[in-house]
Design a protein around this motif. Structure first.
Motif, short mmCIF file in Angstrom:
data_model
loop_
_atom_site.label_atom_id
_atom_site.label_comp_id
_atom_site.label_asym_id
_atom_site.label_seq_id
_atom_site.Cartn_x
_atom_site.Cartn_y
_atom_site.Cartn_z
N LYS A 235 0.92 -1.31 0.12
CA LYS A 235 -0.19 -0.01 0.04
C LYS A 235 0.93 1.26 -0.01
CE LYS A 235 -2.14 -1.13 3.60
NZ LYS A 235 -3.00 -1.11 4.98
N ARG A 236 1.81 1.03 0.70
CA ARG A 236 2.75 2.64 1.09
C ARG A 236 3.49 2.84 -0.42
NH1 ARG A 236 8.14 2.89 1.76
NH2 ARG A 236 8.52 0.93 2.33
N ALA B 129 0.91 4.07 -2.99
CA ALA B 129 0.91 5.58 -2.70
C ALA B 129 1.74 6.25 -3.43
CB ALA B 129 0.60 6.04 -1.32
N GLU B 130 3.34 5.96 -3.25
CA GLU B 130 4.52 6.29 -3.88
C GLU B 130 4.23 6.70 -5.48
OE1 GLU B 130 7.99 4.88 -2.41
OE2 GLU B 130 7.48 5.36 -0.21
N TYR C 17 0.35 8.97 2.16
CA TYR C 17 0.16 7.81 2.76
C TYR C 17 -0.14 7.95 3.98
CZ TYR C 17 0.76 2.92 3.82
OH TYR C 17 0.59 1.43 4.45
N GLY D 41 -3.34 4.86 0.86
CA GLY D 41 -3.04 6.09 0.20
C GLY D 41 -4.26 7.13 0.63
N LYS D 42 -3.99 8.39 0.45
CA LYS D 42 -4.97 9.35 0.90
C LYS D 42 -6.04 9.18 -0.35
CE LYS D 42 -5.92 14.07 2.06
NZ LYS D 42 -5.27 15.44 1.99
N SER E 187 -8.29 6.82 -0.46
CA SER E 187 -8.65 5.28 -0.73
C SER E 187 -9.96 5.10 -0.55
CB SER E 187 -7.42 4.20 -0.01
OG SER E 187 -6.51 4.54 -0.68
#
Length: 415
Positions: free
Chosen positions: A78-79, A82-83, A89, A121-122, A124
Motif C-alpha cells: 500500500k505504501r 501511494a508513492e 500515505y 493512500g489518501k 482510498s
C-alpha cells in the motif's frame, strides 16, 4: 479495460509457494469481461515494487495487486502504491478502531505494530476483508485505478468477489464476458494445425485462436468477447464447425473449466462421483476437491498404488493383474468398478499407467495410461499416450480422466 495483475512477495519468486492468485484473478476477471493483458510478480523490495507499479500504471487502465497488506515490516504494497501514484500515505482512525475491535473479539492483544494495517493512500475507498484483518483498497487518480487485495488466497478471492467486482461494475459498467471453448486435436503437430487454419488466424478478430501444447494432444482455444455467455458462445459456434471439418478434433471438447462444468453437471443430476488412482496418486481427488462445495458430490478417491491394494481395496482380480499387468485396460475397468462399489457412487473413474521416467515391465513407453469410467450405463476404457515429464503425465492423465467423466454423463444424460 486493460488490466494488469501484480502479485507481490519474495516467497513467490523463491518458489516456496505457488502463485495461485494470478491464475484465479485471470479467470475471474476475464469471466466478467475485464481483459488481463499483463501479469507481473515482484518481491518485497521497495525499489523494484515501485518500478513494477509505475510501469503497470503507464500501460494499463486498472492495476490489481495481491499481497503485502499485513502488519510486518515486509508488508509494503500500500505504501509503495501511494508513492507510485504520488499521493500521501495516511493513517485512517476508523480503520484502527475496526482493527482493535477485530483483535479484541478474538482474544488477541492489540499492539502498535498492527496499526500498520490502518494506513492507506489518501482518498482510498476501503474494501472490507470479510475473513481476515487486513482490509484492501482502491485509489483512482488521472484515470488510473490501483486496487490492493490481500495475499492469502482465501481472503483475496472473497474480497475480489464481494468487494472489488461490485465496485468495478458500479464504476465501469458490466464488461460482458470473455468465454473460451477448447477442442483437443490429436495426431498433428502445432505447425500442421496452424497451416490448416492459417486463414482463420490471419483474419481473427472476435473470436481469436490460440494453440496450446498439452500432454498427449494439442489444444485449440477459441475465445470470444460477448455481452452474455450465450452471445459469446454463438460467436464461436460457426468456427467450431469449420474446425471440425478441417482437423481431427477429439470426441470431447472443454468449455471453460472442466472441473466446474463437471461439478455443475453432478449437482444438476444429483449424482455422486468417486475415483480409484494408481499412477495419478490422488491428483484426481485433489482436482475435484479444489472446487468449493465438492463434498456434496465427490465421495472420495482410493489411491491403490500396489497390486495388493488394488486387490484388497478395490477387488481387482489377481488373475488379471498377473496375466495383463497392472497397466492394462482390464485392470483399469475393474478399478473403476471397484471404486463405484467401495463408495457406492453413481459414477467412478480410474487411472493406471506408467508416469516414467522408466519404461513399463514389458517395455512400454512412459506416458501409457488407461482411464476407465464406470456407471449405470456400463464401463468404458480409454488408452491414452501422454508426453512430457512425470509431473505433466500425471496431471495430464488426471485432467483427461475428468474429461471422460464429463463426457460419460453428457452422453447418458445423467442416467
Amino acid at each position: 479495460m486493460v488490466v494488469e495483475v501484480i502479485t507481490t512477495g519474495t516467497e513467490l519468486l523463491l518458489g516456496e509457494i505457488s502463485n495461485e492468485n494470478s491464475r484465479w484473478l485471470a479467470v475471474f476477471l476475464n469471466r466478467h469481461g475485464f481483459t488481463v493483458a499483463y501479469m507481473t510478480t515482484v518481491g518485497d523490495n521497495a525499489i523494484r515494487m515501485r518500478n513494477a507499479m509505475e510501469i503497470a500504471l503507464s500501460r494499463s487502465d486498472i492495476v490489481i495487486t495481491s499481497g503485502g497488506l499485513g502488519a510486518t515490516q515486509g508488508d509494503i504494497t500500500k505504501r509503495i502504491g501511494a508513492e507510485a501514484l504520488d499521493i500521501p500515505y495516511v493513517y485512517y482512525e476508523d480503520q484502527n478502531s475496526r482493527l482493535k475491535d477485530y483483535y479484541e473479539r478474538r482474544g488477541r492483544v492489540y499492539s502498535e505494530l498492527l496499526e500498520r494495517q490502518a494506513w492507506f493512500g489518501k482518498g482510498s475507498f476501503i474494501f472490507e476483508n470479510h475473513v481476515g484483518s487486513a482490509n484492501g483498497s482502491v485509489i483512482v487518480k488521472n484515470h488510473k485505478t490501483l486496487i490492493h487485495l490481500p495475499g492469502p488466497p482465501f481472503e483475496m478471492k472473497i474480497m475480489a468477489e464481494r468487494e472489488m467486482m461490485p465496485w468495478l461494475e458500479s464504476n465501469f459498467g458490466r464488461q460482458g464476458i470473455i468465454y473460451s471453448v477448447i477442442v483437443a486435436i490429436t495426431g498433428l503437430t502445432e505447425t500442421e494445425i496452424e497451416s490448416r487454419i492459417m486463414d482463420l488466424i490471419k483474419e481473427q478478430k472476435n473470436p481469436t485462436f490460440a494453440l496450446l501444447a498439452k500432454p498427449g494432444y494439442i489444444a485449440l482455444r477459441m475465445t470470444a468477447h460477448g455481452n452474455t455467455a450465450q452471445n459469446a458462445h454463438d460467436l464461436i459456434t460457426p468456427f467450431l464447425s469449420i474446425i471440425k471439418e478441417r482437423l481431427p478434433v477429439s470426441e470431447y471438447h472443454v468449455e471453460s473449466d472442466v472441473r466446474n462444468d463437471l461439478a455443475e453437471l453432478l449437482a444438476q443430476y444429483k449424482m455422486t462421483m468417486s475415483a480409484a488412482e494408481s499412477c495419478t496418486g490422488g491428483i484426481v481427488g485433489k482436482l475435484m476437491t479444489d472446487v468449493p462445495g465438492s463434498s456434496a458430490y465427490f465421495k472420495g478417491s482410493a489411491v491403490t498404488y500396489w497390486n495388493e491394494s488394488k486387490e484388497d481395496v478395490l477387488g481387482v482380480s489377481k488373475n488379471i493383474l498377473k496375466r495383463d499387468t497392472a497397466v492394462s485396460a482390464g485392470v483399469a475397468g475393474e478399478m473403476a468398478e471397484g471404486s463405484r462399489r467401495l463408495y457406492n457412487s453413481d459414477v467412478s473413474v480410474s487411472t493406471t499407467g506408467y508416469a516414467g521416467p522408466g519404461s513399463g515391465i514389458r517395455g512400454e513407453n512412459p506416458g501409457l495410461v488407461y482411464i476407465a469410467v464406470s456407471g449405470k450405463y456400463g464401463t468404458k476404457v480409454y488408452e491414452e499416450h501422454f508426453m512430457g515429464n512425470r509431473e505433466s503425465i500425471r496431471y495430464g492423465a488426471a485432467d483427461k480422466a475428468l474429461y471422460y467423466v464429463l463426457q460419460y454423463i453428457k452422453l447418458n444424460k445423467g442416467g
